[in-house]
Motif scaffolding. Structure first.
Motif, mmCIF file in Angstrom:
data_model
loop_
_atom_site.group_PDB
_atom_site.id
_atom_site.type_symbol
_atom_site.label_atom_id
_atom_site.label_comp_id
_atom_site.label_asym_id
_atom_site.label_seq_id
_atom_site.Cartn_x
_atom_site.Cartn_y
_atom_site.Cartn_z
ATOM 1 N N PHE A 196 0.915 -1.305 0.017
ATOM 2 C CA PHE A 196 0.057 0.067 0.098
ATOM 3 C C PHE A 196 0.764 1.210 0.020
ATOM 4 O O PHE A 196 0.523 2.349 -0.646
ATOM 5 N N PHE A 254 -0.613 -5.210 -7.803
ATOM 6 C CA PHE A 254 -2.005 -5.921 -7.367
ATOM 7 C C PHE A 254 -1.995 -7.496 -7.666
ATOM 8 O O PHE A 254 -2.420 -8.230 -7.087
ATOM 9 N N GLN A 258 -2.319 -9.541 -4.409
ATOM 10 C CA GLN A 258 -3.809 -9.296 -4.181
ATOM 11 C C GLN A 258 -4.221 -9.889 -2.692
ATOM 12 O O GLN A 258 -5.094 -9.322 -2.401
ATOM 13 N N ARG A 259 -3.965 -11.206 -2.944
ATOM 14 C CA ARG A 259 -4.507 -11.986 -1.515
ATOM 15 C C ARG A 259 -3.920 -11.091 -0.324
ATOM 16 O O ARG A 259 -5.040 -11.008 0.568
ATOM 17 N N LEU A 261 -3.525 -8.108 0.208
ATOM 18 C CA LEU A 261 -3.834 -6.825 0.162
ATOM 19 C C LEU A 261 -5.578 -6.993 0.810
ATOM 20 O O LEU A 261 -5.897 -6.195 1.481
ATOM 21 N N VAL A 262 -6.246 -7.743 0.056
ATOM 22 C CA VAL A 262 -7.665 -7.965 0.269
ATOM 23 C C VAL A 262 -7.746 -8.405 1.760
ATOM 24 O O VAL A 262 -8.535 -7.893 2.343
ATOM 25 N N ASN A 263 -6.906 -9.265 2.180
ATOM 26 C CA ASN A 263 -7.063 -9.891 3.528
ATOM 27 C C ASN A 263 -6.520 -8.422 4.576
ATOM 28 O O ASN A 263 -7.379 -8.602 5.324
ATOM 29 N N ILE A 265 -6.967 -5.310 4.250
ATOM 30 C CA ILE A 265 -8.095 -4.298 4.441
ATOM 31 C C ILE A 265 -9.358 -5.019 4.889
ATOM 32 O O ILE A 265 -10.070 -4.094 6.024
ATOM 33 N N ALA A 266 -9.375 -6.371 4.817
ATOM 34 C CA ALA A 266 -10.389 -7.006 5.465
ATOM 35 C C ALA A 266 -10.358 -6.992 6.890
ATOM 36 O O ALA A 266 -11.344 -6.855 7.796
ATOM 37 N N SER A 268 -8.078 -5.148 8.865
ATOM 38 C CA SER A 268 -7.936 -4.160 9.775
ATOM 39 C C SER A 268 -9.280 -3.229 9.807
ATOM 40 O O SER A 268 -9.281 -2.677 10.735
ATOM 41 N N GLY A 269 -10.024 -3.703 8.962
ATOM 42 C CA GLY A 269 -11.370 -2.936 9.087
ATOM 43 C C GLY A 269 -12.138 -3.448 10.177
ATOM 44 O O GLY A 269 -12.867 -2.837 10.773
ATOM 45 N N LEU A 270 -11.920 -4.771 10.541
ATOM 46 C CA LEU A 270 -12.870 -5.506 11.288
ATOM 47 C C LEU A 270 -12.609 -5.618 12.868
ATOM 48 O O LEU A 270 -13.306 -5.638 13.627
#
Lengths: 271, 284
Positions: A196, A254, A258-259, A261-263, A265-266, A268-270
């Protein structure tokens, strides 16, 4: 049947979203006049746009790619260094005013960049650093990107403390515990931070716009902006060619990360 | 000791400049002469006698109020579709996520400028569909902001990924029980899904709202830095930039920055204050 409908809907929306990107890539290898008349594949493939665009802003585009890469890579190093240290302190060490400082850090998550824009500019200007890369790089070594520090604090909190304790009993100081025990375990968080940081720095427009004045120090976004300013709307083909080049590194990251990155943000958001 | 770099950063380039900016907002400072104390003059000028400020506020509010809910609606809708255990989930998720990574770049803003130009891609497609007399979207004051709203909605991938993670936490027994009781698809969505992931909706709302208030690059590139046509894309941050770095009215710009901070704080506070009515936290 419902499944098929869901697939169709998802694919249709997906194509709608990706179509502009594909169209830009295809347009970059189209003859310039077809960009305005042909929304599909070109009648002839050509690399002319890349040749024209490469030298359009006065210097070879490689210079701007190089500047951007330099800034982005050093920023990655800076963030990895400073954010991990701060995160370790917040997650594991005890010190005075810890709660207050942690709250202060969280508050800066919501701080609009504009509030510190003007004084920061005055500061770097007084230090004689305008038109160098330093104003872009120094903040990265001082853990100013709170988002990453926060991400890593959360990550370290998820690691079992017994590991630290065991190492401490074996005679490791806090620094050794940090470098030998925690850092290797933090790999997913480090990958997310690195990826990021690279992407955001690579795309950043406002800071370079403020701090870089002379053309030879331009980063890619500034070069594209200068291209747009000088040519107006007449040179879409070459402009798209250089735009595609500018997106390529982001796309590669990306693809490979990507794996993570997606994990990243998922979670850190939750939590 | 570990904290040292962060502490220097916090004091040196965050907290210090914040206070400096607050002080500057009560001065007249043009970068060449020393700042001169003028009290609340900047604030008075902003509210009483600057129509462009009110325009920029209107543009930004419209953008936030329209694009953020639309973006979240898309994100949630697609996330729910994807969450049915479809094959190829990881692939779809990646495809939808990609625009989020690219969306704030200059390259995409340039692409948008072409797409919504007079003979741009959008009009070419509408032309193929038989429409005539199409406008130049970017150059029409009533339509230009809409193109930027589209751009923000296009980047719904990152809230979508967060929604997906949230949807996975909803226990499937709830849906089964509701289905047994005869609840239809919509009832299940409205009565189970929405309340169960309301903390995630709340989180996404705050995140996207704060981001949307600070939109700069897209507005700058699409309008060539002017905020035109006729100030219809004069975003708050773009106007602030013009004041600070074109007019060198640093005191005025600092006052604007603090007003922005207060606006964002107010919206965030509003979201938190109303959250106990609609955000349900489970007993974990």
């Amino acid at each position: 049947m419902k499944r098929v409908l869901a697939h169709v809907a998802i694919i249709a929306v997906g194509i709608g979203m990706i179509y502009p990107l594909l169209w830009m890539v295809v347009s970059s290898v189209k003859p310039n006049d077809e960009i305005f008349s042909n929304p599909g594949l070109p009648s002839a493939w050509t690399l002319d746009n890349y040749v024209v665009g490469w030298d359009a802003v006065g210097f070879p585009f490689l210079l701007f790619l190089g500047n951007s890469a330099l800034v982005a890579v050093i920023s990655v190093v800076g963030n990895l260094f400073s954010c991990t240290l701060a995160a370790y302190a917040f997650a594991r060490l005890e010190f005075r005013f810890k709660k207050l400082l942690f709250a202060a850090m969280l508050a800066t998550l919501m701080l609009p960049f504009q509030v510190i824009l003007v004084p920061q500019y005055i500061l770097f200007n007084n230090l004689g650093m305008v038109d160098t890369f330093l104003p872009l790089l120094i903040p990265k070594f001082l853990a100013v990107d709170t988002f990453f520090t926060f991400l890593m604090v959360q990550f370290i909190r998820g690691l079992p403390r017994t590991l630290d304790d065991a190492a401490a009993i074996d005679g490791c100081g806090p620094f050794t515990v940090f470098t030998r025990i925690l850092l290797p375990l933090m790999r997913p968080a480090l990958v997310v931070t690195a990826a990021f940081t690279f992407i955001w720095t690579w795309n950043d427009f406002l800071s370079p716009l403020l701090y870089l004045n002379s053309r030879e120090s331009y980063t890619v976004p500034l070069a594209l902006n200068a291209f747009l300013d000088s040519e107006g709307a007449s040179q879409w083909g070459p402009m798209f060619a250089m735009s595609c080049l500018s997106l390529l590194p982001v796309f590669l990251i990306f693809l490979f990360a990507q794996r993570h990155l997606v994990n990243g943000i998922a979670t850190s958001g939750l939590k | 000791m570990f904290l040292l770099p962060w502490l220097i950063g916090m004091i040196g380039i965050t907290l210090g400049p914040m206070i400096a900016s607050l002080l500057l907002s009560f001065t007249d400072y043009n970068f060449l002469r020393a700042p001169e104390w003028v009290g609340i003059d900047n604030y008075a000028r902003i509210f009483a006698d600057d129509p462009r400020f009110l325009t920029s506020l209107g543009v930004t509010f419209t953008y936030v109020v329209v694009s953020v809910p639309l973006q979240l609606a898309f994100a949630l809708g697609i996330a729910v579709l994807l969450n049915q255990g479809l094959r190829g989930l990881a692939f779809y998720r990646s495809v939808y996520y990609l625009p989020s990574l690219l969306g704030t770049s200059v390259a995409i803003a340039i692409l948008w400028r072409q797409i919504f130009g007079a003979d741009g891609l959008f009009n070419q497609l509408l032309g193929l569909a038989g429409f005539e007399d199409l406008p130049n979207w970017i150059a029409t004051p009533e339509l230009a902001l809409g193109t930027l709203i589209t751009l923000n909605v296009w980047t719904f991938g990152s809230p979508m990924v967060i929604f997906l993670a949230g949807l996975r936490q909803v226990p499937s027994e709830l849906y089964e029980a509701a289905a047994v009781d005869g609840a239809g698809r919509w009832t299940r969505f409205a009565r189970i899904t929405i309340p169960m992931i309301s903390p995630v909706i709340f989180f996404n709302l705050i995140l996207q709202m704060i981001g949307a208030f600070q939109t700069f690059t897209q507005a700058y590139i699409v309008s060539g830095g002017s905020g035109g046509p006729v100030d219809s894309t004069l975003f708050y941050t773009l106007y602030l930039y013009q004041k600070a770095f074109r007019d060198f009215d640093m005191g005025y710009a600092s006052a604007m920055a603090w007003i922005l901070l207060l606006i964002i704080a107010l919206f965030t506070w509003l979201a938190f204050a109303t959250s106990n009515r609609w955000v349900h936290y489970g007993e974990d």
